[in-house]
Scaffold this motif. Structure first.
Motif: not given
Length: 206
Positions: A94, A98, A120, A123, A177, A180-181
Motif C-alpha cells: 500500500g 500509493s 499503507g 490501504a 492507497g 489498493f486496499g
C-alpha cells in the motif's frame, strides 16, 4: 506483541531518529526526481516509515493502531499463519503502490518531497471498510459515521484535493492507497464484494 504494534514502534523510532538526523531524512524521503535520476527506488518504502512532525506521526499511528489491529486479527483468524504475510503485503505494498501516481506526476519536480505511512494506512482502512462497511469510523473521536459513508467522503475529498495540487499533504497517496486496499482485499477474498453490497443494502438511516 502484535505485528501492528511492532510497526508502530519501528515507525516512531525511525521518525524520531530522522528528526535528529536531517541527512537521513533527506536520504529516505520520497523525492521522485532522485528516484528517477539515481535509481533510488528504496525511497518508495523508506518514506513510509518517517513522518514530517509529531502531529503527522500521531495521526497516522493512531489510525494504524485501530484499523491495523482489526485487519491483523481478521487476516490471522481467516488465513492462519498466512494472515501475517497478507497483512504485511497489504500494508507495505500500500505504501509503495500509493506513491506510483505521485512519482509519475512529480518526476520532473526536484522540489517535491513526500513522506509518511498514509498510503499503507489507507490501504488497511479501506480493506477494513470493504469487510465491515457498517462499522462506525470516527474522525477525531467525535464524528462517527458508517465506514462506507466515511469512505465515500474520504475518497471524494482526496480526489478533489489531489486535483488542486496545493498544500503539503499527498492526497494522491491517500486516494490510491485506499483503492489498493479495496482491490487487494477483493482479490484475496472475492466474497467480500457481494458481502459488502449485501451489508450496504441492509443499512437504514433510522
Amino acid at each position: 506483541m502484535s505485528l501492528t504494534i511492532v510497526i508502530i514502534l519501528v515507525s516512531i523510532g525511525l521518525s524520531w531518529y530522522a528528526w535528529q538526523n536531517p541527512s537521513l531524512l533527506d536520504k529516505w524521503v520520497f523525492n521522485p526526481v532522485r528516484v528517477s535520476k539515481y535509481n533510488e527506488y528504496y525511497r518508495f518504502l523508506t518514506s513510509g516509515f518517517i513522518h514530517a512532525d509529531v502531529g503527522h506521526l500521531i495521526f497516522n499511528m493512531f489510525s494504524l493502531y485501530f484499523f491495523g489491529e482489526a485487519m491483523e486479527m481478521f487476516l490471522g483468524g481467516y488465513f492462519g499463519s498466512n494472515g501475517t504475510i497478507y497483512y504485511l503485503l497489504l500494508f507495505l505494498a500500500g505504501i509503495v503502490v500509493s506513491d506510483i501516481p505521485t512519482f509519475l506526476k512529480h518526476r520532473n519536480n526536484s522540489n517535491y518531497n513526500s513522506l509518511g505511512a498514509s498510503g499503507g494506512v489507507s490501504a488497511l482502512l479501506f480493506a477494513f471498510i470493504l469487510l465491515a462497511p457498517l462499522q462506525k469510523v470516527c474522525l477525531y473521536f467525535a464524528i462517527c459515521v458508517p465506514g462506507f459513508i466515511f469512505g465515500g467522503i474520504y475518497m471524494a475529498y482526496s480526489f478533489y484535493e489531489s486535483r488542486q495540487n496545493r498544500g503539503r499533504v499527498n492526497h494522491d497517496a491517500h486516494l490510491y492507497g485506499a483503492l489498493f486496499g479495496i482491490v487487494f482485499m477483493a482479490f484475496l477474498l472475492p466474497e467480500s464484494i457481494p458481502n459488502f453490497i449485501s451489508q450496504i443494502a441492509s443499512w437504514r438511516l433510522w
